[in-house]
Structure formats: structure tokens, C-alpha cells
Design an enzyme around this catalytic site. Structure first.
Site, mmCIF file in Angstrom:
data_model
loop_
_atom_site.group_PDB
_atom_site.id
_atom_site.type_symbol
_atom_site.label_atom_id
_atom_site.label_comp_id
_atom_site.label_asym_id
_atom_site.label_seq_id
_atom_site.Cartn_x
_atom_site.Cartn_y
_atom_site.Cartn_z
ATOM 1 N N ARG A 3 0.879 -1.184 0.000
ATOM 2 C CA ARG A 3 0.000 0.000 0.000
ATOM 3 C C ARG A 3 0.905 1.219 0.000
ATOM 4 O O ARG A 3 1.706 1.393 0.934
ATOM 5 C CB ARG A 3 -0.912 -0.007 1.232
ATOM 6 C CG ARG A 3 -1.546 1.359 1.492
ATOM 7 C CD ARG A 3 -2.639 1.318 2.534
ATOM 8 N NE ARG A 3 -3.825 0.648 2.017
ATOM 9 C CZ ARG A 3 -5.030 0.747 2.562
ATOM 10 N NH1 ARG A 3 -5.219 1.476 3.641
ATOM 11 N NH2 ARG A 3 -6.052 0.093 2.043
ATOM 12 N N HIS A 22 -7.438 0.869 -6.286
ATOM 13 C CA HIS A 22 -7.628 0.013 -5.108
ATOM 14 C C HIS A 22 -8.289 -1.291 -5.568
ATOM 15 O O HIS A 22 -9.430 -1.575 -5.225
ATOM 16 C CB HIS A 22 -8.497 0.759 -4.084
ATOM 17 C CG HIS A 22 -8.449 0.197 -2.693
ATOM 18 N ND1 HIS A 22 -7.673 -0.894 -2.356
ATOM 19 C CD2 HIS A 22 -9.087 0.581 -1.545
ATOM 20 C CE1 HIS A 22 -7.840 -1.161 -1.070
ATOM 21 N NE2 HIS A 22 -8.680 -0.281 -0.565
ATOM 22 N N GLN A 36 -10.110 -3.816 -3.151
ATOM 23 C CA GLN A 36 -11.404 -3.320 -2.664
ATOM 24 C C GLN A 36 -12.494 -3.535 -3.709
ATOM 25 O O GLN A 36 -13.611 -3.941 -3.389
ATOM 26 C CB GLN A 36 -11.282 -1.828 -2.338
ATOM 27 C CG GLN A 36 -12.568 -1.213 -1.832
ATOM 28 C CD GLN A 36 -12.929 -1.692 -0.432
ATOM 29 O OE1 GLN A 36 -12.123 -1.630 0.472
ATOM 30 N NE2 GLN A 36 -14.150 -2.180 -0.256
ATOM 31 N N ASP A 72 -17.208 7.554 -1.390
ATOM 32 C CA ASP A 72 -15.941 7.430 -0.654
ATOM 33 C C ASP A 72 -15.618 8.808 -0.087
ATOM 34 O O ASP A 72 -16.234 9.812 -0.480
ATOM 35 C CB ASP A 72 -14.841 6.943 -1.624
ATOM 36 C CG ASP A 72 -13.506 6.678 -0.930
ATOM 37 O OD1 ASP A 72 -13.484 6.515 0.306
ATOM 38 O OD2 ASP A 72 -12.473 6.629 -1.637
ATOM 39 N N CYS A 128 -16.217 1.793 0.888
ATOM 40 C CA CYS A 128 -15.018 1.006 1.212
ATOM 41 C C CYS A 128 -14.600 1.165 2.663
ATOM 42 O O CYS A 128 -13.919 0.304 3.206
ATOM 43 C CB CYS A 128 -13.880 1.376 0.273
ATOM 44 S SG CYS A 128 -13.308 3.089 0.439
ATOM 45 N N ARG A 146 -13.582 -8.372 1.824
ATOM 46 C CA ARG A 146 -12.165 -8.094 1.557
ATOM 47 C C ARG A 146 -11.343 -9.352 1.846
ATOM 48 O O ARG A 146 -10.435 -9.709 1.097
ATOM 49 C CB ARG A 146 -11.671 -6.941 2.448
ATOM 50 C CG ARG A 146 -12.241 -5.570 2.138
ATOM 51 C CD ARG A 146 -11.776 -5.050 0.797
ATOM 52 N NE ARG A 146 -10.330 -5.050 0.661
ATOM 53 C CZ ARG A 146 -9.507 -4.087 1.108
ATOM 54 N NH1 ARG A 146 -10.013 -3.018 1.688
ATOM 55 N NH2 ARG A 146 -8.198 -4.172 0.949
#
Ligand code: CP
Ligand code: NVA
Length: 303
Positions: free
Chosen positions: A102, A129, A132, A220, A260, A288
């Protein structure tokens, strides 16, 4: 499939294969059926940004698959003191069987894959991402029974989530409409990709236009990790981009919500809408785990 660097790299068939394996692993885990598919394998988890879900789901997922997860904070690694990613990649490739990273720049993830010899999984960059989005697609398919023909709507910033959702939705036969303020559009590579899908991709300035008849509404945060200094400016820019009851009236009556997480209640989503759809949002968070286990199995066992 050796790496998961971005959704753009996956074929539609690969996405469906990952989702099918994720469903199977979820079923097995719920029924106490062991699946030590990564016995003897070590997975390094490099974090240059904070994480709750990604860290814990990768650690637990690796353990459930019989492997060893190793949490590597960039603060404690030489990479955090400037050791080049090219060298880090070549060293870690001699110890580990896979790296999840990440970080900020997508180029760092691409470089790890270029210089290393083991599978690399993107656990979030400023650009995308993918882990996700695979969990989101898994959750939507679980609740709706299909993906093909559904309409996804994303309200908010043209960030890593919007970039990846556009690609994921279009590759799985969904249409997608997004709403973002001027200056906050998705990445140009994603717009170029979406262009090939004609009117299955639509970009609007107002959430009301984008949300009409949506089966899934997604949002988001307005300021992502690394953009904390822009938070106030962004609050102004995103005024009117909140997912609330009034907006949801324009979506299909049985529309679901995905987020998310972490969520900022009262900003991109109201407390009421969030809590009314909490079961979908927390199933998404759980997924996830299952989706990433599927990604690790596909990448490591094919490498
Ligand atoms: N959604 C997500 O990636 O959460 P974390 O930042 O907690 O990992
Ligand atoms: N767009 C958010 C997603 C967090 C999971 C961020 O990058 O901070």
C-alpha cells in the site's frame, strides 16, 4: 495471473474466476472446511499508509491459507529511509513468496513487479484500489445475484475508488454513471478505457443525474490519505455531493450502498443512509478477506 497491480490489467474472465474462488473460500471458511492452499508460503505486507481492513484481512487471510504474513511498516524499513524500490524488490524476492504493498505512487507498485520476481498485489495506491473493487463486485453479486446489466453509480472524488470501480464495473458487464465536481475527474487512462464502452459509462456534474435508476450507489471520502491538507478546500468543492435519503429516492427502490470505509458520516454519506445499509457495507468489509484470499491463491499458485 501473476500480479494484481490494477483492475485495467485483469481480463473479464480473470475477474469472474477470482469472484468464483472467493465465493468458494467464503463458503469453506463459514463451514469450517480448511483450505491450506498457501502452506509454507510467506507474504510480506508493506504499508506506507494507514490501514485497518487491508492489514487485518491480509494477515488473517494468509494465516487461514496456511501461510505466514509479515507486516512491514515503511517507517521501520530502509525503504522509508530512501532505499530504492528496485533493490527492495530484488532482496524481498529472495525471502518471500508474495508482496502486498500500500503506497502513494502507482509507479512504485509497477516497479516492485518489474524488478522483483515474486507476485505483487496492490493494496491501494493514489491511482487504484483493486482488492477493494473485487470485494465490492463480490458483494454486489452476492446481494443481487448477478453483475451483468446492473447500473452502478459513484458519487464523489475521481480517486482510487472511482478509477477502479469504473474499470471493474465495465469489465463485468455493468454500466456506471459517476458524478464529480470539475477538477476532480477520474484518471485520464480510465477515461480512455471507458470511452470504448460508449454510453455504458456516463460522467455527470450533479449526483441527481448520475443516480437515476441505479442498482448500487457507492461513495468514498472527499479527502483521501495524503490529501489531509486539502480537506477544507475539498469540503467546499464537494458540497452537494452527499449520498442522502433525498438522493436515494432517485435510485431503484431496492438499490444497495457500498462504501469502502472508513466513512465520514455527515460528509459524503448521511448517518441515516449509512445505517440503513450497514449490512451491505459490513458484508463488503468482510468480503475483503475472501476476495484477497482468492487473489493470493491465484497469484502465488500460478507464479
Ligand atoms: N477500505 C480499506 O482499504 O480500508 P483500510 O484503509 O482500513 O485498509
Ligand atoms: N480513497 C480512500 C480509500 C481508503 C480505503 C483513500 O485513498 O484514502
Amino acid at each position: 495471473m501473476k500480479n494484481l497491480l490494477k483492475m485495467l490489467d485483469l481480463s473479464s474472465e480473470e475477474i469472474v474466476e477470482i469472484l468464483n474462488l472467493a465465493d468458494q473460500l467464503k463458503y469453506e471458511q463459514k463451514h469450517g472446511i480448511e483450505h491450506k492452499l498457501l502452506a509454507g508460503k510467506s507474504v510480506g505486507l508493506i504499508f506506507e499508509k494507514a490501514s485497518t481492513r487491508t492489514r487485518v484481512s491480509f494477515e488473517v487471510g494468509t494465516y487461514q491459507l496456511g501461510g505466514q504474513p509479515i507486516f512491514l511498516s515503511s517507517k521501520d524499513m530502509q525503504i522509508g529511509r530512501g532505499e530504492p524500490v528496485q533493490d527492495t524488490a530484488r532482496v524481498l524476492s529472495r525471502y518471500l513468496d508474495c508482496i502486498m504493498i500500500r503506497t502513494f505512487a502507482q509507479s512504485e507498485v509497477e516497479d516492485l513487479a518489474k524488478y522483483g520476481s515474486i507476485p505483487i498485489i496492490n493494496g491501494l495506491t493514489d491511482f487504484c484500489h483493486p482488492c477493494q473493487i473485487l470485494a465490492d463486485l463480490m458483494t454486489i453479486r452476492e446481494f443481487k445475484g448477478k453483475l451483468e446489466g446492473l447500473k452502478m453509480c459513484f458519487i464523489g472524488d475521481g480517486n482510487n475508488m472511482m478509477n477502479s470501480l469504473i474499470v471493474g464495473a465495465l469489465k463485468t458487464g455493468m454500466s456506471i454513471a459517476v458524478a464529480c465536481p470539475q477538477g476532480y475527474e477520474p484518471h485520464e487512462d480510465v477515461l480512455a478505457f471507458a470511452k470504448e464502452y460508449g454510453d455504458k459509462f456516463q460522467m455527470f456534474r450533479t449526483p441527481k443525474e448520475a443516480v437515476v435508476d441505479a442498482d448500487v450507489v457507492i461513495t468514498d471520502v472527499w479527502a483521501s490519505m495524503g490529501q489531509e491538507g486539502e480537506a477544507e478546500k475539498r469540503k467546499k468543492a464537494f458540497d452537494g455531493y452527499q449520498v442522502n435519503d433525498e438522493l436515494m429516492k432517485l435510485a431503484k427502490p431496492d438499490a444497495m450502498i457500498q462504501h469502502c470505509l472508513p466513512a465520514h458520516r455527515g460528509e459524503e454519506i448521511t448517518e441515516e443512509v449509512f445505517e440503513a445499509h450497514a449490512n451491505e457495507i459490513f458484508e463488503e468489509a468482510e468480503n475483503r478477506l475472501h476476495a484477497q484470499k482468492a487473489v493470493m491463491v491465484k497469484c502465488i499458485n500460478n507464479a
